[in-house]
Design an enzyme around this catalytic site. Structure first.
Site, PDB file in Angstrom:
ATOM      1  N   GLU A  99       8.655  -8.095  -0.089  1.00  0.00           N
ATOM      2  CA  GLU A  99       7.132  -7.487  -0.143  1.00  0.00           C
ATOM      3  C   GLU A  99       6.696  -7.166   1.458  1.00  0.00           C
ATOM      4  O   GLU A  99       6.965  -8.083   2.305  1.00  0.00           O
ATOM      5  CB  GLU A  99       6.022  -8.378  -0.815  1.00  0.00           C
ATOM      6  CG  GLU A  99       4.733  -7.749  -0.792  1.00  0.00           C
ATOM      7  CD  GLU A  99       4.390  -6.611  -1.525  1.00  0.00           C
ATOM      8  OE1 GLU A  99       5.047  -5.507  -1.215  1.00  0.00           O
ATOM      9  OE2 GLU A  99       3.685  -6.558  -2.316  1.00  0.00           O
ATOM     10  N   ASP A 103      -1.854  -9.878   0.244  1.00  0.00           N
ATOM     11  CA  ASP A 103      -3.338  -9.814   0.594  1.00  0.00           C
ATOM     12  C   ASP A 103      -4.072 -10.811  -0.553  1.00  0.00           C
ATOM     13  O   ASP A 103      -4.125 -12.064  -0.360  1.00  0.00           O
ATOM     14  CB  ASP A 103      -3.971  -8.488   0.976  1.00  0.00           C
ATOM     15  CG  ASP A 103      -5.281  -8.249   1.264  1.00  0.00           C
ATOM     16  OD1 ASP A 103      -5.780  -9.457   1.692  1.00  0.00           O
ATOM     17  OD2 ASP A 103      -5.947  -7.240   1.070  1.00  0.00           O
ATOM     18  N   ARG A 165       3.639   4.871   7.637  1.00  0.00           N
ATOM     19  CA  ARG A 165       4.961   4.096   7.265  1.00  0.00           C
ATOM     20  C   ARG A 165       6.094   4.072   8.268  1.00  0.00           C
ATOM     21  O   ARG A 165       6.758   2.983   8.353  1.00  0.00           O
ATOM     22  CB  ARG A 165       5.360   4.442   5.926  1.00  0.00           C
ATOM     23  CG  ARG A 165       4.517   4.445   4.969  1.00  0.00           C
ATOM     24  CD  ARG A 165       5.278   4.326   3.315  1.00  0.00           C
ATOM     25  NE  ARG A 165       4.553   4.580   2.243  1.00  0.00           N
ATOM     26  CZ  ARG A 165       3.816   3.765   1.452  1.00  0.00           C
ATOM     27  NH1 ARG A 165       3.786   2.384   1.942  1.00  0.00           N
ATOM     28  NH2 ARG A 165       3.318   4.050   0.533  1.00  0.00           N
TER      29      ARG A 165
END
Ligand code: IMP
Length: 179
Positions: A99, A103, A165
């Protein structure tokens, strides 16, 4: 530096070094158990991190991807939806979930449970980034690249509305970009 980034908090070099360390710790775990892990990357954020990690492993493994969504902007909605499922059976297997960031923890909590429900025998998590202050459910990654403060970050897979990204570092996004 990208004009929308306020500050770089993890450099390209930091990522490279940390991925080597993580890969060797993870490899030692599976070598000792003589297990061939199924490494599942959560799309799309994990792609650069997954590529960086798996090229350092010398143990046999399989890889696959899943897409789950919980975010539409900069705050968690709490809903996790499977948009693309893994094609490889996880029954009786050791799973390593890759991952980009933890959060609230909601996404991973549900994904880990899903793999156990489907018969996985061992599920481990490696996350590039951990925002511990954001946690609302109880879950910890087994391997973490970097603990970071509770700010909205982009780069190295992480996006804001699908952008940034491709940045080779992790940076804090300027607030004016999303406010
Ligand atoms: P959680 O379910 O709240 O732990 O959310 C995890 C997902 O939220 C990650 O896979 C990211 O897609 C997204 N996310 C959380 N924080 C950030 C951030 O600072 N930047 C970009 N995406 C984030």
């Amino acid at each position: 530096m990208n004009k929308d980034v306020k500050e770089i908090i993890v450099t390209e070099n930091d990522i490279d070094e940390r991925c080597r360390e993580l890969a060797s710790e993870i490899e030692a775990y599976y070598s000792e158990k003589a297990e061939e892990p199924l490494v599942i990357g959560l799309l799309k954020g994990s792609v650069p991190f997954m590529a960086e990690l798996i090229k350092r492993f010398s143990i046999p493994m399989e890889i696959d991807f899943m897409s789950v969504s919980s975010y539409s902007g900069t705050a968690s909605t709490g809903d996790v939806k499977i948009d693309k499922d893994s094609d490889i059976s996880c029954r009786g297997r050791s799973i390593l979930i890759v991952e980009d960031i933890i959060d609230t923890g909601r996404t991973l909590k549900q994904v880990v449970q899903l793999f156990y429900d489907r018969g996985a025998k061992d599920v481990k998590i490696v996350a590039l980034l951990d925002k511990k202050e954001g946690r609302v459910v109880e879950i910890e990654a087994d391997y973490v690249g970097f603990d970071i403060p509770n700010a909205f970050v982009v780069g190295f897979g992480l996006d804001y509305n699908q952008k940034y990204r491709n940045l080779p570092y992790i940076g804090i996004l300027k607030e004016e970009v999303y406010s």
